[in-house]
Write a protein that holds these residues in place. Structure first.
Motif, short mmCIF file in Angstrom:
data_model
loop_
_atom_site.label_atom_id
_atom_site.label_comp_id
_atom_site.label_asym_id
_atom_site.label_seq_id
_atom_site.Cartn_x
_atom_site.Cartn_y
_atom_site.Cartn_z
N GLY A 20 -9.17 2.72 6.01
CA GLY A 20 -9.83 1.96 4.94
C GLY A 20 -10.88 1.03 5.50
O GLY A 20 -11.06 0.92 6.71
N LYS A 21 -11.58 0.34 4.58
CA LYS A 21 -12.61 -0.61 5.01
C LYS A 21 -12.00 -2.00 5.02
O LYS A 21 -11.15 -2.34 4.21
N ASN A 61 -13.11 -4.81 4.09
CA ASN A 61 -13.28 -5.64 2.89
C ASN A 61 -12.51 -5.11 1.68
O ASN A 61 -12.58 -5.68 0.60
N ARG A 62 -11.80 -3.99 1.85
CA ARG A 62 -11.07 -3.41 0.70
C ARG A 62 -9.61 -3.12 1.05
O ARG A 62 -8.97 -2.28 0.41
N ILE A 63 -9.10 -3.82 2.01
CA ILE A 63 -7.74 -3.50 2.50
C ILE A 63 -6.70 -3.64 1.39
O ILE A 63 -5.89 -2.75 1.17
N ASP A 64 -6.72 -4.76 0.66
CA ASP A 64 -5.72 -4.97 -0.39
C ASP A 64 -5.83 -3.92 -1.48
O ASP A 64 -4.83 -3.41 -1.99
N HIS A 65 -7.06 -3.60 -1.85
CA HIS A 65 -7.29 -2.60 -2.90
C HIS A 65 -6.73 -1.24 -2.48
O HIS A 65 -6.04 -0.56 -3.24
N ASP A 66 -7.03 -0.86 -1.23
CA ASP A 66 -6.56 0.44 -0.73
C ASP A 66 -5.03 0.49 -0.65
O ASP A 66 -4.40 1.51 -0.94
N ARG A 96 -2.90 -1.22 -2.52
CA ARG A 96 -2.35 -1.11 -3.88
C ARG A 96 -2.51 0.30 -4.43
O ARG A 96 -1.61 0.84 -5.06
N GLY A 118 -8.25 -1.04 8.99
CA GLY A 118 -9.66 -1.34 8.74
C GLY A 118 -10.52 -1.12 9.97
O GLY A 118 -11.74 -0.96 9.87
#
Length: 1158
Positions: free
Chosen positions: A1006-1007, A1009-1014, A1016, A1036
């Motif tokens: 994942g990226k 800046n999007r760790i939490d989103h990925d 979830r 990340g």
């Protein structure tokens, strides 16, 4: 005689019994011995064919060189055998008893001139075997007129003969062995007969015992259908019930329902008789009766459980009949006021004396027992005739006790029921034991001259005759005797009551109405007097003799049946502790030990002297046997096996099923608790025998039905489209020998067991002339090894030019219908840098082929390696369990020095020291260890040579998946979506008992800046898939550049495999690339620089996050076919997976295997 045979006869001749050319089999030695051999063929030399010697004493037709011929003594010759005829001719070698020399060798020759017969040439010499003293003969088929006349040319091909189809040298005659396909078809420079028995006909210990028994069976007493079956069944069916209970049944149920009771009982026994006849005529029947019939039809589980209770029931039945006899004697003694002690003790004394006398008759032999039965039948028939004669002679003195002679009024009065404290079913349950005994003839099947004829004819005729007699007695007693009588001659009618009287007795001037209205103890009539038939008969004591005869004959039949059935059961070794009772004595193989055991069981129950509780259990035991015999016929018909061909045609599968159901119903009608007890005992014994898995194969209908159902369901499955919900990983695992890579076998079995198909693929390469027969032998051997080790898998070996071709064969052809593999599982090629790089090209091509066939691909890597087959001393670790299971196949370790392959003599350890490849087995590894792969279990017989450290580690690592995994983690690095296989395999694994304590951790790219989103999003997806996980980690930093030293190490690793086209002319570079396609070009290295760095970086992350995991499952990187060289792809896999815990690289075929829809 010479001590050795002609050297041209190979030493490893295999066993056979006899000569298929001889007409008189009776004079030959029965049963196989290691020293007796099937005929051998060797080429008669051209030089010897030119012999001029035409004298009767020369062996012109078997011409061998003088050095070869040795001191053979010629017995006769064909003067017409010319040198031309002799060229390339076969000589057939057969071993026979020298005493058979006088028997005719040609069917048309008389025994007297067997040796002088010019059509057959025999040269006698000694057999070079351990027995030393035996002789054998060379038969020249060219001059043997039997085949010459039939086909007009020389052939060793045999014409059809019943003796080829025998199982052993059993009572019917001797087994002959036809020429095998190899003997007729193989090239002549091969050694033709190194197989042992042909066609899988090796003898089991039980069959060898039968052969031995047959050898000793000269002068055995065998019975025909009348003495053996009819007499025995009639005596057993006509029990004491006929004389002392039949009249009471008529009194209770009336003539109509009494006839119905007899008809119902006869219907059950007739259906069972038909079923027995069908089974008995579906092949040769040996001793053991009901046990033999059921066990050979339904298998050892049902046969073993019924055999034991049937033998026990017969033993207790002896006590039941003897007590019946003793009770009658005691009644007579009481009548004469001559009791010795009291009634119970008198029954015990008389019963004990009686059973000792019966034992004496039985032990004296079957002949004496049969004579006793004939005498008892004569007495019994006399008693029955005596009753019927008496019923036609009215006697005035007998009228007061209810006998008036035949009269329609009495008949009509007795037509309907008049139950007193009884019901229809209770009366039926009392009568039914009188109908049992139909298996008395079948129980001594081993003592019948022709069981196939005797059992159907004798059993069915006995049922018919006894049924008619029972009906006759029911109608007769009901037509001439009233239900109740006072026995008082003064109970006559006065004239004023004549008009009010309605009873049948009124017609004769008697009034017995006081029996119903007043409290008068009436002791006569059908309802009250059990001895009413004795009263009616012409001469009463004959009826008493008939009762004695009925009870004693039934007791004698049971006393003979129980040991015979028990002996057959013990011979088959179903219950290992009982084998001592299998021994037989004398020419009739009498089970004396069984007789003694039966005697003591009977004696124990006689001493109880109260059999009211035991009797229903006995009846239920018999009924359970009848139910299973009926079910056997239904089951065999349902299985539709080609081997089910009874010569008795008057049966129907549905009638047999109805018979089985009827038997079960009758069991509960007679006594519900006894029926439950019987079923519990049968079930318990069934479970025990199933658990013990006796080492027998009788071709039962259970096997046939299993095959039939498997075929039907496989075809049905093929007509149904696959659905995602039903997806199962069906793995083709390239294990080589299943024992070579235990870790690969165990891990894949962990997630396929009871879930999906598993096939162990093994590619045999490097043979100029593959030995397909060895391949078949090994296939069955290793399949049995897998079963013994409870590994639910199939072993599929193939011969191929190279590994890639073999894999393509398996990818295309392995499996059946929907039961086809969809995932290729390989072991990682740890030694890829040490050997020929063309092996790496082949290995990577196999992965490409899997994807071309739309397979998923899985690669397992252990840092210690997978292949343990090279470890010295592994042969000794082949467990005794496996050895014993293989011995019955008469499989010996294949001597590979005979193989035509040039590499077959190489030392196996030399080759395999480099061989950790999961799929590739070099020629010498295959050849050097053809059939002695180890079973990896440490035991006391550890290798004599101590293992070095790396081998010790390898051995320990190879067993790590056999143990329960502790509280570890299974780390799933689901980097690329392949349809879900990367996630499904760990889920299936952690569902198993060994892995259930392990938690699944999921790692995804994942990226930053999007760790939490990925996280979830992944958690949502996993919860929809209903897959439990303990943690989700989003990586990340997966695209961060790897450490410089790791990149340098990678470049150093691939340096020897680079093409370096920039440093040479274009033409030379192309030529080198064509000859070594695995080389890495500078162009592709630059093109895939980012992908290379990713593999190095992932390895760093794996070491950081998963160095303590029990197992790592990670997405397998893909390489585009034709653009990424095999060396670069292999280097990627190496860089990604090195120095890690066990790692599984997984790539599905990009079809969804998970769904969240219901």
């Amino acid at each position: 005689m010479s001590a050795t045979s002609a050297p041209s006869a190979p030493a490893e001749t295999a066993a056979t019994e006899t000569d298929f050319l001889a007409a008189d089999a009776g004079q030959k030695p029965p049963g196989p011995t290691p020293s007796q051999s099937r005929f051998q063929v060797d080429i008669v030399t051209e030089a010897a064919g030119a012999t001029d010697d035409k004298s009767p004493n020369s062996d012109a037709s078997s011409g061998v060189p003088s050095s070869d011929k040795g001191p053979q003594e010629s017995q006769g010759a064909d003067p017409g055998a010319s040198g031309e005829e002799s060229k390339g001719r076969f000589r057939v070698v057969n071993f026979a008893d020298p005493s058979a020399a006088g028997c005719a060798a040609s069917p048309d020759a008389s025994p007297a001139d067997g040796l002088q017969n010019g059509d057959t040439v025999m040269s006698e010499t000694s057999l070079h075997s351990s027995t030393g003293g035996q002789h054998h003969y060379h038969y020249d088929t060219h001059t043997n007129t039997y085949y010459l006349r039939t086909f007009g040319h020389n052939t060793i091909d045999a014409v059809p003969n019943i003796d080829f189809y025998r199982q052993t040298a059993a009572p019917l005659g001797e087994k002959l062995i036809r020429p095998t396909l190899s003997e007729l078809h193989d090239e002549l420079d091969k050694e033709p007969f190194e197989d042992g028995f042909a066609n899988g006909d090796e003898l089991t210990p039980a069959e060898e015992a039968a052969a031995k028994e047959a050898a000793e069976s000269k002068g055995v007493v065998k019975f025909g259908w009348i003495k053996g079956v009819l007499v025995r069944c009639m005596l057993n069916i006509w029990g004491v019930m006929l004389f002392i209970r039949m009249s009471w049944i008529v009194g209770q149920a009336g003539i109509g329902l009494a006839c119905l009771i007899v008809a119902m009982a006869t219907a059950v026994t007739t259906i069972t008789g038909l079923s027995t006849s069908a089974i008995a005529t579906n092949g040769f029947v040996r001793g053991g009766g009901a046990y033999y019939l059921i066990s050979r039809s339904l298998g050892p589980e049902f046969g073993g459980s019924i055999g034991l209770i049937f033998a026990f029931a017969n033993a207790v039945a002896v006590a039941m009949y003897v007590v019946g006899f003793a009770e009658t004697v005691v009644e007579l003694l009481a009548g004469a006021d001559a009791l010795m002690m009291d009634e119970i003790n008198d029954i015990r004394i008389i019963g004990t004396i009686t059973v000792i006398l019966l034992l004496g008759i039985s032990v004296a032999g079957m002949e004496w027992e049969a004579k006793a039965q004939i005498f008892l039948l004569f007495v019994l028939i006399t008693a029955i005739i005596n009753y019927f004669i008496g019923s036609f002679i009215p006697v005035k003195a007998k009228e007061s006790v209810g006998f008036f002679g035949y009269d329609s009024a009495i008949m009509w009065e007795n037509m309907g029921p008049n139950f007193r404290e009884e019901t229809f079913f209770s009366v039926f349950s009392i009568f039914f034991p009188a109908a049992t005994g139909i298996l008395a003839g079948a129980n001594i099947s081993g003592d019948l001259a022709d069981p196939q004829l005797a059992i159907p004819r004798g059993t069915l005729l006995a049922i018919l005759i006894t049924g008619i007699v029972y009906l006759g007695v029911a109608v007769s007693t009901g037509s001439c005797i009233v239900r109740e009588a006072t026995g008082n001659v003064n109970d006559t009618l006065s004239s004023q009551f004549m008009l009010n009287c309605t009873d049948a007795a009124c017609k004769f001037g008697y009034d017995f109405s006081s029996c119903r209205t007043e409290n008068v103890n009436c002791r006569h009539g059908l309802l009250n007097d059990f001895q009413v038939m004795s009263m009616v008969s012409g001469f009463g004591p004959i009826i008493s003799a008939g009762i004695f005869s009925a009870t004693l004959s039934s007791a004698l039949a049971s006393l003979v049946s129980a040991p015979k059935v028990f002996q057959a059961l013990c011979k088959d070794n179903i219950y290992p502790g009982l084998t001592m009772f299998a021994k037989g004595y004398g020419k009739n193989n009498e089970p004396l030990r069984g007789y003694i055991l039966t005697f003591f069981i009977a004696l124990a129950f006689i001493l109880i002297a109260q059999l009211n509780i035991i009797a229903p259990i006995i009846s239920n035991f018999f009924l359970a046997s009848y139910a299973l015999i009926n079910f056997s016929v239904f089951h065999a018909s349902l299985a539709n096996s080609p081997g089910w061909r009874p010569s008795f045609k008057y049966y129907n599968m549905w009638v047999s099923l109805a018979g089985a159901v009827l038997c079960c119903v009758v069991m509960f009608v007679i006594n519900w608790w006894a029926a439950l007890l019987t079923n519990v005992i049968v079930l318990g014994l069934y479970i025990y025998v199933s658990y013990k898995k006796p080492d027998v194969n009788w071709g039962s209908s259970t096997q046939a039905l299993t095959y039939h159902q498997a075929l039907t369901h496989t075809l049905h499955l093929s007509g149904v489209e696959d659905h995602i919900k039903n997806f199962r990983p069906q793995c083709l695992v390239m294990t080589g020998y299943p024992t070579s890579r235990p870790a690969l076998l165990d891990l894949v079995h962990s997630f396929t067991k009871n879930v999906g198909l598993m096939i162990c693929g093994h590619i045999r390469t490097g043979y100029r002339r593959p030995n397909f027969k060895d391949l078949t032998t090994e296939q069955s051997r290793y399949q049995r090894w897998l079963l013994k080790n409870e590994t639910k898998s199939f072993y599929t070996p193939v011969f191929a030019e190279d590994m890639r071709q073999g894999t393509q064969y398996l990818l295309q052809a392995a499996g059946l219908g929907r039961l086809k593999p969809n995932t290729l599982v390989l072991g990682f090629k740890n030694d890829w840098r040490d050997g020929d790089m063309m092996n790496v090209e082949t290995y990577i091509s196999m992965i490409h082929d899997a994807f071309d066939f739309q397979f998923g691909a899985v690669i397992l890597r252990l840092k210690e390696g997978l292949d343990v087959s090279h470890i010295q001393g592994q042969d000794e670790l082949l467990s005794s369990q496996e050895k014993s299971s293989l011995m019955k196949d008469v499989i010996v370790s294949i001597d590979t020095s005979k193989d035509s392959d040039a590499d077959s003599s190489k030392q196996s350890s030399k080759a395999t020291s480099l061989q950790n490849s999961p799929a590739i087995q070099k020629d010498d590894e295959d050849d050097g260890k053809a059939t002695t792969q180890p079973l990896l279990k440490k035991d006391k017989r550890s290798p004599t040579v101590p293992l070095n450290v790396s081998d010790q580690r390898l051995l320990e690592a190879s067993q790590q998946f056999q143990k329960k995994q502790g509280k570890g983690t299974v780390d799933v690095w689901w980097l690329f979506d392949d349809g879900g296989l990367t996630l499904l395999i760990p889920y299936l694994l952690t569902n198993k008992k060994r892995w259930k304590d392990c938690k699944i951790r999921v790692f995804i790219g994942g990226k930053i800046n999007r760790i939490d989103h990925d996280r979830r999003a992944m958690a949502t997806l996993l919860s929809k898939f209903r897959i439990d996980f303990s943690d989700i980690t989003v990586l990340g930093d997966v695209n961060t550049k790897p450490k410089k030293e790791h990149v340098l190490a990678f470049e150093e690793m691939i340096e020897p495999y680079r093409l370096k086209e920039d440093d040479m002319e274009q033409e030379a570079a192309e030529r080198l690339k064509n000859s070594e396609p695995w080389r890495i070009t500078d162009n592709e290295l630059e093109l895939y620089r980012a992908k290379t760095n990713r593999q190095i970086r992932l390895n760093e992350l794996l070491k950081e996050h998963s160095s303590t995991a029990a197992l790592i499952v990670i997405s397998l990187p893909l390489a585009r076919k034709g653009t990424v060289s095999s060396a670069l792809y292999m280097a990627w896999l190496e860089a990604l997976s090195k120095e890690l815990p066990p790692i599984l690289l997984v790539r599905g075929n990009h079809q969804s295997v998970l769904t969240f829809y219901s």
